[in-house]
Write an enzyme that holds these catalytic residues in place. Structure first.
Site, PDB file in Angstrom:
ATOM      1  N   ALA A  85       0.855  -1.197   0.000  1.00  0.00           N
ATOM      2  CA  ALA A  85       0.000   0.000   0.000  1.00  0.00           C
ATOM      3  C   ALA A  85       0.890   1.247   0.000  1.00  0.00           C
ATOM      4  CB  ALA A  85      -0.920  -0.001   1.225  1.00  0.00           C
ATOM      5  N   ARG A  89       2.375  18.783   2.698  1.00  0.00           N
ATOM      6  CA  ARG A  89       2.658  19.040   1.273  1.00  0.00           C
ATOM      7  C   ARG A  89       3.006  20.498   1.032  1.00  0.00           C
ATOM      8  NH1 ARG A  89      -2.118  15.337  -1.342  1.00  0.00           N
ATOM      9  NH2 ARG A  89      -0.891  13.431  -1.182  1.00  0.00           N
ATOM     10  N   ARG A 144      34.808  30.524 -11.564  1.00  0.00           N
ATOM     11  CA  ARG A 144      35.456  29.543 -12.449  1.00  0.00           C
ATOM     12  C   ARG A 144      35.705  30.151 -13.837  1.00  0.00           C
ATOM     13  NH1 ARG A 144      38.555  25.139 -13.292  1.00  0.00           N
ATOM     14  NH2 ARG A 144      37.820  23.913 -15.071  1.00  0.00           N
ATOM     15  N   GLY A 201      30.254  21.160 -13.519  1.00  0.00           N
ATOM     16  CA  GLY A 201      31.179  20.278 -14.227  1.00  0.00           C
ATOM     17  C   GLY A 201      31.566  19.107 -13.337  1.00  0.00           C
ATOM     18  N   GLU A 210       4.978  12.413  -0.091  1.00  0.00           N
ATOM     19  CA  GLU A 210       3.837  13.352  -0.033  1.00  0.00           C
ATOM     20  C   GLU A 210       3.078  13.368  -1.358  1.00  0.00           C
ATOM     21  OE1 GLU A 210       2.897  14.243   2.630  1.00  0.00           O
ATOM     22  OE2 GLU A 210       4.640  14.384   3.932  1.00  0.00           O
ATOM     23  N   SER A 242       4.721  12.622  -8.191  1.00  0.00           N
ATOM     24  CA  SER A 242       4.281  13.535  -9.259  1.00  0.00           C
ATOM     25  C   SER A 242       3.192  12.916 -10.144  1.00  0.00           C
ATOM     26  CB  SER A 242       5.483  13.967 -10.109  1.00  0.00           C
ATOM     27  OG  SER A 242       6.342  14.762  -9.322  1.00  0.00           O
TER      28      SER A 242
HETATM   29  C1  LIG Z   1      12.288   9.731   1.711  1.00  0.00           C
HETATM   30  C2  LIG Z   1      10.909   9.171   1.897  1.00  0.00           C
HETATM   31  C3  LIG Z   1      10.203   9.474   3.052  1.00  0.00           C
HETATM   32  C4  LIG Z   1       8.934   8.919   3.275  1.00  0.00           C
HETATM   33  N1  LIG Z   1       8.301   9.165   4.468  1.00  0.00           N
HETATM   34  C5  LIG Z   1       7.106   8.535   4.722  1.00  0.00           C
HETATM   35  C6  LIG Z   1       6.480   8.665   6.010  1.00  0.00           C
HETATM   36  O1  LIG Z   1       6.972   9.364   6.906  1.00  0.00           O
HETATM   37  N2  LIG Z   1       5.315   7.998   6.235  1.00  0.00           N
HETATM   38  C7  LIG Z   1       4.722   7.215   5.281  1.00  0.00           C
HETATM   39  O2  LIG Z   1       3.684   6.645   5.558  1.00  0.00           O
HETATM   40  N3  LIG Z   1       5.299   7.070   4.047  1.00  0.00           N
HETATM   41  C8  LIG Z   1       6.471   7.699   3.752  1.00  0.00           C
HETATM   42  N4  LIG Z   1       7.079   7.538   2.526  1.00  0.00           N
HETATM   43  C9  LIG Z   1       6.455   6.679   1.532  1.00  0.00           C
HETATM   44  C10 LIG Z   1       5.886   7.427   0.330  1.00  0.00           C
HETATM   45  O3  LIG Z   1       4.717   8.107   0.691  1.00  0.00           O
HETATM   46  C11 LIG Z   1       5.683   6.388  -0.799  1.00  0.00           C
HETATM   47  O4  LIG Z   1       6.976   6.001  -1.237  1.00  0.00           O
HETATM   48  C12 LIG Z   1       4.847   6.939  -1.944  1.00  0.00           C
HETATM   49  O5  LIG Z   1       3.496   7.099  -1.565  1.00  0.00           O
HETATM   50  C13 LIG Z   1       4.879   6.025  -3.169  1.00  0.00           C
HETATM   51  O6  LIG Z   1       4.550   4.723  -2.801  1.00  0.00           O
HETATM   52  P1  LIG Z   1       5.507   3.528  -3.282  1.00  0.00           P
HETATM   53  O7  LIG Z   1       6.900   3.869  -2.932  1.00  0.00           O
HETATM   54  O8  LIG Z   1       4.949   2.264  -2.749  1.00  0.00           O
HETATM   55  O9  LIG Z   1       5.426   3.548  -4.855  1.00  0.00           O
HETATM   56  P2  LIG Z   1       4.294   2.873  -5.765  1.00  0.00           P
HETATM   57  O10 LIG Z   1       2.950   3.153  -5.227  1.00  0.00           O
HETATM   58  O11 LIG Z   1       4.672   1.473  -6.028  1.00  0.00           O
HETATM   59  O12 LIG Z   1       4.457   3.716  -7.086  1.00  0.00           O
HETATM   60  C14 LIG Z   1       5.595   3.568  -7.935  1.00  0.00           C
HETATM   61  C15 LIG Z   1       5.475   4.553  -9.074  1.00  0.00           C
HETATM   62  O13 LIG Z   1       4.297   4.278  -9.822  1.00  0.00           O
HETATM   63  C16 LIG Z   1       3.521   5.466  -9.951  1.00  0.00           C
HETATM   64  N5  LIG Z   1       2.090   5.180  -9.841  1.00  0.00           N
HETATM   65  C17 LIG Z   1       1.474   4.414  -8.922  1.00  0.00           C
HETATM   66  N6  LIG Z   1       0.140   4.416  -9.123  1.00  0.00           N
HETATM   67  C18 LIG Z   1      -0.086   5.216 -10.197  1.00  0.00           C
HETATM   68  C19 LIG Z   1      -1.256   5.652 -10.892  1.00  0.00           C
HETATM   69  N7  LIG Z   1      -2.488   5.250 -10.520  1.00  0.00           N
HETATM   70  N8  LIG Z   1      -1.102   6.487 -11.929  1.00  0.00           N
HETATM   71  C20 LIG Z   1       0.123   6.918 -12.320  1.00  0.00           C
HETATM   72  N9  LIG Z   1       1.265   6.536 -11.701  1.00  0.00           N
HETATM   73  C21 LIG Z   1       1.167   5.698 -10.650  1.00  0.00           C
HETATM   74  C22 LIG Z   1       3.940   6.348  -8.781  1.00  0.00           C
HETATM   75  O14 LIG Z   1       3.739   7.671  -9.078  1.00  0.00           O
HETATM   76  C23 LIG Z   1       5.379   5.991  -8.591  1.00  0.00           C
HETATM   77  O15 LIG Z   1       6.186   6.868  -9.347  1.00  0.00           O
HETATM   78  C24 LIG Z   1       8.345   8.090   2.282  1.00  0.00           C
HETATM   79  C25 LIG Z   1       9.057   7.818   1.108  1.00  0.00           C
HETATM   80  C26 LIG Z   1      10.315   8.333   0.914  1.00  0.00           C
HETATM   81  C27 LIG Z   1      11.053   7.981  -0.351  1.00  0.00           C
END
Ligand SMILES: Cc1cc2nc3c(=O)[nH]c(=O)nc-3n(C[C@H](O)[C@H](O)[C@H](O)COP(=O)(O)OP(=O)(O)OC[C@H]3O[C@@H](n4cnc5c(N)ncnc54)[C@H](O)[C@@H]3O)c2cc1C
Length: 399
Positions: free
Chosen positions: A132, A249, A274, A345, A369, A372
């Site tokens: 999730a 956000r 530079r 560079g 958050e 994109s």
């Molecule tokens: C540095 C960092 C800090 C974080 N801190 C927290 C935190 O404090 N608490 C917390 O709960 N979570 C946290 N997260 C988790 C973050 O919210 C998730 O990584 C994020 O929601 C994406 O989920 P996922 O990594 O499972 O990617 P996935 O859901 O597997 O998505 C992978 C890619 O597929 C794309 N994608 C997925 N579904 C669609 C769609 N329907 N249409 C188009 N594109 C899609 C996404 O945009 C993404 O680029 C953190 C993540 C990072 C990297």
């Protein structure tokens, strides 16, 4: 603990204190932080003394209670330094305190917010799971009522401050017959409760000094009084998450502007100093075009953030504008970072220059958050729905 004198500062004085702290303490400590692999404890103590854990929490709960517009002005300043510093207190000021403030019971507010504002109760926001991520509503962690307690089972990943938090706000399914958002509730869980275990990753590609972690819940018993808001489900759990997320956000969008500011300051200084082909790089038209375009994009990002913050302060949460500010800001920061690395560079790849570190750090801002692509999708869906209903756009400026 907040230094008492900080509570008496008016906003311009406080802003200057934080700007000076950034310039004189945070930025000079960046290399120490990189070597240590974490934010040094003395810097965390200074952040608490200066009230950075308190900027969003109202005065009646021990915070500084700055408006959203003031919060983003502060963020523009302190995120000129590594954005990892912000991560250390971001989960307290944005995600967690706002959920407690808006949805917690009065007792929960009085119990937690003053300690959070003082930096003495660090909280982390535990929503994301292995299955999730973008689709947070499909989370599988469960909370089953057993007499006066809930028993939590499941796991979370990518949680900011998992390794440092004293407590987690955990989103768990209280109604297992309801697979979506409506079955989700939120709980305050003590990080030291029996059955809670955390693990940090061995590799971080960006945000290296603020590693996100995994949290495992193995039959963790949580008092029923820790159910946030005191009521189960009805979609309230994820609504609570979204309130904190909209707040956070806006801060992330401001962070993108702060990061772009520092990268452009550093890179402009570099191209002035530079010399190649007999003159400073800064005199080349192609270099100037990159700098000027970056400046304009940074200012567009700032304008979006300030406009969203003002709407927020007027009592509306303009979630589509906030999403647009976060989407644009994070893409902008990555574009600016890429140009800056190019202008440095070899120094953009080799050695300890701060810009390449920031280039890696800002990449993550396009993922957390709301990534994109998810913001683009959600904005488009809202546009199609709203125009279909009344011909206007979401969060419309039309008179
Ligand atoms: C540095 C960092 C800090 C974080 N801190 C927290 C935190 O404090 N608490 C917390 O709960 N979570 C946290 N997260 C988790 C973050 O919210 C998730 O990584 C994020 O929601 C994406 O989920 P996922 O990594 O499972 O990617 P996935 O859901 O597997 O998505 C992978 C890619 O597929 C794309 N994608 C997925 N579904 C669609 C769609 N329907 N249409 C188009 N594109 C899609 C996404 O945009 C993404 O680029 C953190 C993540 C990072 C990297």
């Amino acid at each position: 603990m907040i230094n008492k004198s900080v509570l008496d500062y008016d906003f311009p004085t406080y802003l200057k204190v934080i700007a000076d702290f950034t310039e004189n303490e945070l930025i000079p400590a960046e290399n120490e932080m990189v070597d240590a692999g974490e934010v040094p404890a003395r810097i965390v103590d200074r952040m608490a003394e200066l009230g950075l854990f308190a900027i969003t929490i109202p005065r009646e709960y021990g915070g500084l209670g700055w408006t959203m517009e003031q919060q983003v002005q502060l963020t523009f300043e302190f995120t000129r330094a590594s954005c990892v510093y912000r991560s250390r207190f971001s989960t307290v000021i944005g995600l967690c305190s706002q959920a407690i403030l808006d949805h917690g019971t009065e007792e929960q507010r009085r119990q937690m917010l003053p300690a959070m504002a003082a930096g003495e109760l660090v909280t982390a926001f535990a929503l994301t799971e292995e299955f999730a991520g973008s689709d947070a509503a499909s989370l599988r962690t469960t909370a089953r009522r057993k007499g006066g307690v809930y028993v939590i089972d499941g796991s979370k990943r990518y949680i900011t401050n998992a390794g440092w938090a004293d407590a987690f706000i955990v989103f768990a399914r209280t109604d297992e017959t309801e697979p979506g958002a409506a079955g989700v509730s939120a709980f305050v869980v003590d990080a030291k409760a029996p059955g809670v275990r955390t693990a940090l990753p061995t590799i971080m590609n960006g945000h290296a000094e603020g590693p996100v972690g995994e949290i495992y819940f193995d039959s963790v018993e949580v008092p029923a009084a820790n159910l946030l808001g005191g009521r189960e489900g009805e979609g309230k759990g994820l609504v609570m998450a979204l309130r904190g997320i909209n707040h956070a956000r806006t801060h992330v969008a401001a962070t993108c502007v702060g990061q772009a500011t520092r990268m452009l300051e550093e890179t402009t200084a570099h191209v002035i100093g530079r010399r190649q082909f007999g003159s400073p790089l800064s005199e080349l038209g192609a270099v100037q075009a990159e700098l000027g375009a970056s400046f304009a994009e940074m200012e567009a990002g700032r304008a979006l953030v300030i406009e969203s913050a003002r709407a927020f302060d007027s009592g509306v949460v303009p979630r589509h504008r906030i999403a647009a500010a976060k989407l644009y800001g994070s893409e902008m920061a990555s574009r600016v970072a890429d140009r800056c690395v190019q202008l440095l560079g070899g120094e953009g790849i080799v050695g300890p220059h701060p810009v390449p570190r920031m280039w890696r750090d800002v990449r993550a801002l396009r993922i957390y958050e709301g990534s994109s692509p998810i913001h683009e999708r959600n904005l488009a869906k809202a546009m199609i729905k709203q125009v279909g209903a009344d011909g206007t756009l979401p969060d419309s400026y039309r008179a």
